[in-house]
Design a protein around this motif. Structure first.
Motif, short mmCIF file in Angstrom:
data_model
loop_
_atom_site.label_atom_id
_atom_site.label_comp_id
_atom_site.label_asym_id
_atom_site.label_seq_id
_atom_site.Cartn_x
_atom_site.Cartn_y
_atom_site.Cartn_z
N ALA A 34 135.42 -24.68 -42.44
CA ALA A 34 135.52 -23.65 -41.18
C ALA A 34 137.00 -23.20 -41.30
O ALA A 34 137.80 -24.00 -41.68
N LYS A 35 137.27 -21.90 -40.85
CA LYS A 35 138.57 -21.30 -40.65
C LYS A 35 138.76 -21.35 -39.35
O LYS A 35 138.20 -21.46 -38.59
N GLN A 37 140.22 -19.17 -37.34
CA GLN A 37 139.73 -17.82 -36.76
C GLN A 37 138.42 -17.99 -36.31
O GLN A 37 137.91 -17.28 -35.26
N ASP A 38 137.60 -19.18 -36.68
CA ASP A 38 136.16 -19.27 -36.32
C ASP A 38 136.11 -19.98 -34.82
O ASP A 38 135.02 -20.12 -34.51
N VAL A 40 136.05 -20.61 -31.15
CA VAL A 40 135.60 -19.61 -30.01
C VAL A 40 136.26 -20.12 -28.73
O VAL A 40 136.25 -21.27 -28.39
N ARG A 52 135.92 -29.89 -36.90
CA ARG A 52 135.84 -28.52 -37.99
C ARG A 52 136.97 -28.57 -38.73
O ARG A 52 136.89 -28.16 -39.89
#
Length: 159
Positions: A34-35, A37-38, A40, A52
């Motif tokens: 996962a990045k 930026q993902d 939320v 993550r």
């Protein structure tokens, strides 16, 4: 000798063009599944971010529990030159102090950074600066004379 000339020319051309290619190095956080930026804001918590992304690259100095940073940069180095940063990504994740829910996610790039002018003055030291010759010959004649059997320990020599 004439038939080796094209081979020598091709090898020298390959060596010249190979020397122009940069050595690319990537430092810092490497996103695998996962990045950053993902993430939320409002739904993810500290536990889900840790699961993550893993532990952060660094935390804030003053709010160490509420602000996490994930830092990644790519540098390029050409032969005989200093490395130059070509890409930088800093993802700042801010958590709510009461609920540990992500409050904000901000991604900063290389263009968001600022150059800091370092002060190149030096702190003066006491004493005087010696030349190389003074440093090499400075101790000549300063050594102690070798001790003899007549010397009493703790007594001064009559000079």
């Amino acid at each position: 000798m004439a038939r080796f000339t094209p081979i020598i020319a091709a090898l020298s051309l390959a060596a010249v063009t190979g020397a122009c290619a940069p050595v690319v190095a990537s430092q810092g956080f490497q996103a695998i599944d996962a990045k950053p930026q993902d993430i939320v804001a409002g739904t993810d918590t500290k536990e889900t971010v840790l699961a993550r992304l893993g532990s952060p690259s660094t935390t804030s100095t003053f709010e160490s529990d509420s602000v996490w940073y994930y830092i990644n940069q790519v540098t390029e180095r050409y032969t005989y030159n200093l490395p130059k940063v070509s890409q930088r990504s800093v993802t700042e994740i801010v958590f709510d102090e009461n609920t540990d829910v992500v409050a904000a996610v901000r991604t900063l790039g290389l263009e968001d950074g600022r150059e800091i002018a370092m002060n190149d003055r030096e702190t003066p030291t006491r004493g005087r600066s010696l030349t190389i010759l003074e440093q090499l010959l400075g101790n000549v004649g300063r050594g102690q004379l070798p001790r003899t059997d007549e010397d009493d320990p703790g007594q001064r020599r009559p000079d």
